[in-house]
Design an enzyme around this catalytic site. Structure first.
Site, PDB file in Angstrom:
ATOM      1  N   SER A 183      37.489  41.504 -61.262  1.00 54.34           N
ATOM      2  CA  SER A 183      36.732  40.278 -61.249  1.00 54.34           C
ATOM      3  C   SER A 183      36.887  39.482 -59.958  1.00 54.34           C
ATOM      4  O   SER A 183      36.044  38.646 -59.648  1.00 54.34           O
ATOM      5  CB  SER A 183      37.166  39.391 -62.415  1.00 54.34           C
ATOM      6  OG  SER A 183      38.516  38.987 -62.252  1.00 54.34           O
ATOM      7  N   SER A 219      41.950  43.273 -61.947  1.00 50.18           N
ATOM      8  CA  SER A 219      41.030  42.473 -61.135  1.00 50.18           C
ATOM      9  C   SER A 219      41.454  42.193 -59.695  1.00 50.18           C
ATOM     10  O   SER A 219      40.672  41.627 -58.932  1.00 50.18           O
ATOM     11  CB  SER A 219      40.739  41.147 -61.825  1.00 50.18           C
ATOM     12  OG  SER A 219      39.784  41.340 -62.820  1.00 50.18           O
ATOM     13  N   LYS A 278      40.403  32.288 -55.122  1.00 51.84           N
ATOM     14  CA  LYS A 278      39.539  32.620 -56.251  1.00 51.84           C
ATOM     15  C   LYS A 278      39.232  31.332 -57.011  1.00 51.84           C
ATOM     16  O   LYS A 278      40.120  30.484 -57.166  1.00 51.84           O
ATOM     17  CB  LYS A 278      40.267  33.625 -57.165  1.00 51.84           C
ATOM     18  CG  LYS A 278      39.433  34.175 -58.306  1.00 51.84           C
ATOM     19  CD  LYS A 278      40.196  35.237 -59.107  1.00 51.84           C
ATOM     20  CE  LYS A 278      39.318  35.940 -60.125  1.00 51.84           C
ATOM     21  NZ  LYS A 278      40.032  36.999 -60.871  1.00 51.84           N
TER      22      LYS A 278
HETATM   23  N1  GLN Z   1      37.942  44.224 -65.786  1.00 49.39           N
HETATM   24  C1  GLN Z   1      38.905  43.773 -66.725  1.00 49.39           C
HETATM   25  C2  GLN Z   1      38.253  42.912 -67.760  1.00 49.39           C
HETATM   26  O1  GLN Z   1      37.084  42.766 -67.713  1.00 49.39           O
HETATM   27  C3  GLN Z   1      40.028  43.071 -66.015  1.00 49.39           C
HETATM   28  C4  GLN Z   1      39.748  41.654 -65.701  1.00 49.39           C
HETATM   29  C5  GLN Z   1      40.873  40.997 -64.925  1.00 49.39           C
HETATM   30  O2  GLN Z   1      41.824  41.646 -64.494  1.00 49.39           O
HETATM   31  N2  GLN Z   1      40.770  39.696 -64.783  1.00 49.39           N
HETATM   32  O3  GLN Z   1      38.876  42.392 -68.618  1.00 49.39           O
END
Ligand code: GLN
Length: 465
Positions: free
Chosen positions: A149, A173, A74
Site C-alpha cells: 500500500s 506494504s 506516507k
Molecule cells: N496488501 C496487504 C493488504 O492489503 C498488506 C497491506 C499492508 O501491509 N498495509 O492487507
C-alpha cells in the site's frame, strides 16, 4: 545518486544549502507529480521554513543525523498542522493537532518534511489503487503499479522526489512496493519503531518502516526512528545500536536459509533466477546456504485475512464522523469489505471457528521461523511471486490482489524484520528479494543487504521520468 549519505556530504561541505536543496526537490515534485500522483499534500511553506532553520544549524556547525535532508511521509503519519488523510475521503480535511512519535523523531534529527504521500486508503491494498485520490504510478513504467500500500513512498524514492520516505508494513506494504521500484524497504521488528500517531490498520501486525536508495541509508533512518516510546506499550526497552556500525563487517561463515515454500510453482521465472543468483553470490562470499522448510507458509494468507480484517474492523470503528473526519458512508469498497469480514469473524458463534483458530495457526507460523533460526542466521526469499502488474489488471479481483502478499504476510504474523533489496530487472521493471532474520536482528539484515548491494549495480539505476 541522491542518497542520504551523498546529500549530507554536499550539505556539510556547503556545496548546496538546505534551502536550495529543498527548493530543487519542490521543483521536481511540481514538475512530475501531475503525471505520477505520488504526493497528496506538498507542504511547501513548512518545508522552506524548516530548511531555513536547518541552514542556521548547519552554519553553527551542528551535525544531526538528518540535518537538512528533504524526506516525505506516507499519509498515514499524523503531522501537526498538515492534512493527514490515510488516502481516504473519510479523513479529507483532517489536520492533526500533534505529530506521530516517528515524525517528531525525524524532525528532531533535522529532516525536512516535503509532504504526504499517496497510498491505498487505510493501507488496504497491494497496488495503490484503493486510494480515494487515484493510484500513484510506477516511475519505471507509468502504466504499472509501484506496489502498495505504500505506493507513493516507494515511487517517491526511486523518482528522487525525496531523499527517503516512510511507510507502514502490515502484510507487505513496504517490502512489496520496494521490490517493484528498485528501492530498499525495511519492515522492522514489530515494536522496534513506535506506532503512536500513525493511523492504525491492524495493530498486532503494523510495523513502521521506511524506503531509501541504499541499505546504509536504511540503517541511518532506523537509527533515528527506533526505540522505546512511553506512548506505545508495544515498544520494548531493547537497546538501539548504531545500525551503521557493523554494516561493513565480513559475512563469511554466516548461514542463510532458503525456504522451499517460497520457491513454488507459479513463482515468476525471472524473479526465481534473480533471487537464485543472489543466493549464489552469497555462497561465493563464504556464506553457507542451507535448505530449510517453513511448513505452515501455505496458511499465511488465510490466517492474515482473518486476523487483519478483525483488527481493521475494530480500528475503523473510531471514525464515526462525529468527533473528526467525515461520515462513514465515505469509506471505499475495500474498507467496507474488511469491516464486514472482520465483524463477521469476531461475532458470537464464529469467533471460535475463525478468529481463535487463526490465532493458533499464527503461533504455528511463528514457530516455523523460531525453529529455522535455530539453524540459520537469516533467510532469503523473493518478496513477490509476480512482477509488477498493469494498473487496472487486478482491481476487480480482490482475491488475486490479496495473493500478491503470499511471501510477505508470514513475516508480519511472526513479528520478525524483513529487508527488501533490489536484485534485478525484467522487461525494464525491478525485482526485489527479502532478507529475514529473528526479532531485533536488523543489524545483521543491513550487513547482509549492504554486502550484496555494493557488489551489484542495481541501486545505482534510476528511472527516466
Ligand atoms: N496488501 C496487504 C493488504 O492489503 C498488506 C497491506 C499492508 O501491509 N498495509 O492487507
Amino acid at each position: 545518486m541522491n542518497s542520504i549519505k551523498a546529500v549530507k556530504e554536499k550539505l556539510l561541505k556547503k556545496e548546496i544549502s538546505a534551502k536550495e536543496l529543498t527548493k530543487s526537490y519542490l521543483d521536481r515534485i511540481n514538475k512530475y507529480n501531475k503525471d505520477l500522483n505520488i504526493y497528496l499534500t506538498i507542504s511547501e511553506k513548512e518545508a522552506l521554513e524548516a530548511a531555513e532553520r536547518a541552514d542556521k544549524l548547519l552554519s553553527e556547525g551542528q551535525d544531526l543525523p538528518l540535518l537538512g535532508l528533504p524526506i516525505a511521509l506516507k499519509d498515514l503519519y499524523s503531522t501537526k498542522g498538515i492534512q493527514t488523510t490515510a488516502s481516504s475521503k473519510v479523513l479529507e480535511g483532517y489536520i492533526p493537532p500533534f505529530d506521530a512519535t516517528a515524525v517528531e523523531k525525524l524532525k528532531n534529527a533535522g529532516a525536512i518534511i516535503l509532504g504526504k504521500l499517496n497510498c491505498d486508503a487505510w493501507a488496504h491494498g497491494s497496488s495503490g489503487e484503493n486510494s480515494d485520490y487515484g493510484p500513484a504510478r510506477n516511475p519505471w513504467n507509468k502504466e504499472y503499479t509501484p506496489g502498495g500500500s505504500s505506493s507513493g513512498s516507494a515511487a517517491a524514492v526511486t523518482a528522487d522526489l525525496a531523499v527517503a520516505t516512510t511507510g507502514t508494513d502490515t502484510g507487505g506494504s513496504i517490502r512489496l512496493p520496494a521490490s517493484f521500484t528498485n528501492t530498499v524497504g525495511l519492515k522492522p521488528t514489530y515494536g522496534r519503531v513506535s506506532r503512536y500517531g500513525i493511523i492504525a490498520m491492524a495493530s498486532s501486525l503494523d510495523s513502521i518502516g521506511h524506503f531509501t536508495k541504499t541499505v546504509e541509508d536504511s540503517a541511518i533512518m532506523l537509527n533515528v526512528t527506533a526505540g522505546k516510546d512511553n506512548k506505545d506499550a508495544t515498544t520494548p526497552d531493547v537497546p538501539v545500536p548504531d545500525y551503521t556500525k557493523k554494516i561493513n563487517e565480513n559475512i563469511k561463515g554466516l548461514k542463510i536459509g532458503v525456504p522451499k515454500e517460497y520457491f513454488i510453482e507459479g513463482l515468476d521465472l525471472e524473479i526465481r533466477k534473480a533471487v537464485e543468483d543472489a543466493i549464489n553470490f552469497y555462497k561465493s562470499q563464504g556464506v553457507e546456504i542451507v535448505d530449510i522448510s517453513l511448513p505452515h507458509t501455505e496458511y499465511a494468507i488465510e490466517t492474515y485475512y482473518i486476523i487483519q480484517p478483525a483488527e481493521v474492523s475494530s480500528n475503523l470503528a473510531r471514525y464515526d464522523g462525529i468527533r473528526f473526519g467525515n461520515p462513514r458512508k465515505d469509506f471505499g469498497d475495500e474498507a467496507k469489505r474488511r469491516i464486514m469480514l472482520g465483524t463477521f469473524t469476531l461475532s458470537v458463534g464464529y469467533y471460535d471457528a475463525y478468529y481463535k483458530k487463526a490465532m493458533k495457526v499464527r503461533t504455528l507460523i511463528k514457530q516455523d521461523f523460531d525453529k529455522a533460526f535455530e539453524k540459520v542466521d537469516a533467510i532469503i526469499a523473493p518478496v513477490s511471486p509476480n512482477m509488477p502488474w498493469k494498473l487496472g489488471e487486478r482491481i476487480d479481483d480482490p482475491l488475486k490482489m490479496y495473493l500478491a502478499d503470499v511471501f510477505a504476510a508470514a513475516v508480519n504474523l511472526s513479528g520478525i524484520p524483513g529487508l527488501s533489496v533490489p536484485c534485478g530487472f525484467s522487461n525494464g521493471l525491478p525485482i526485489g528479494m527479502q532478507i529475514l532474520g529473528p526479532q531485533f536482528s536488523e543489524e545483521l539484515l543491513f550487513r547482509l543487504g549492504h554486502h550484496y548491494e555494493i557488489n551489484h549495480d542495481f541501486y545505482k539505476k534510476e528511472p527516466e521520468l
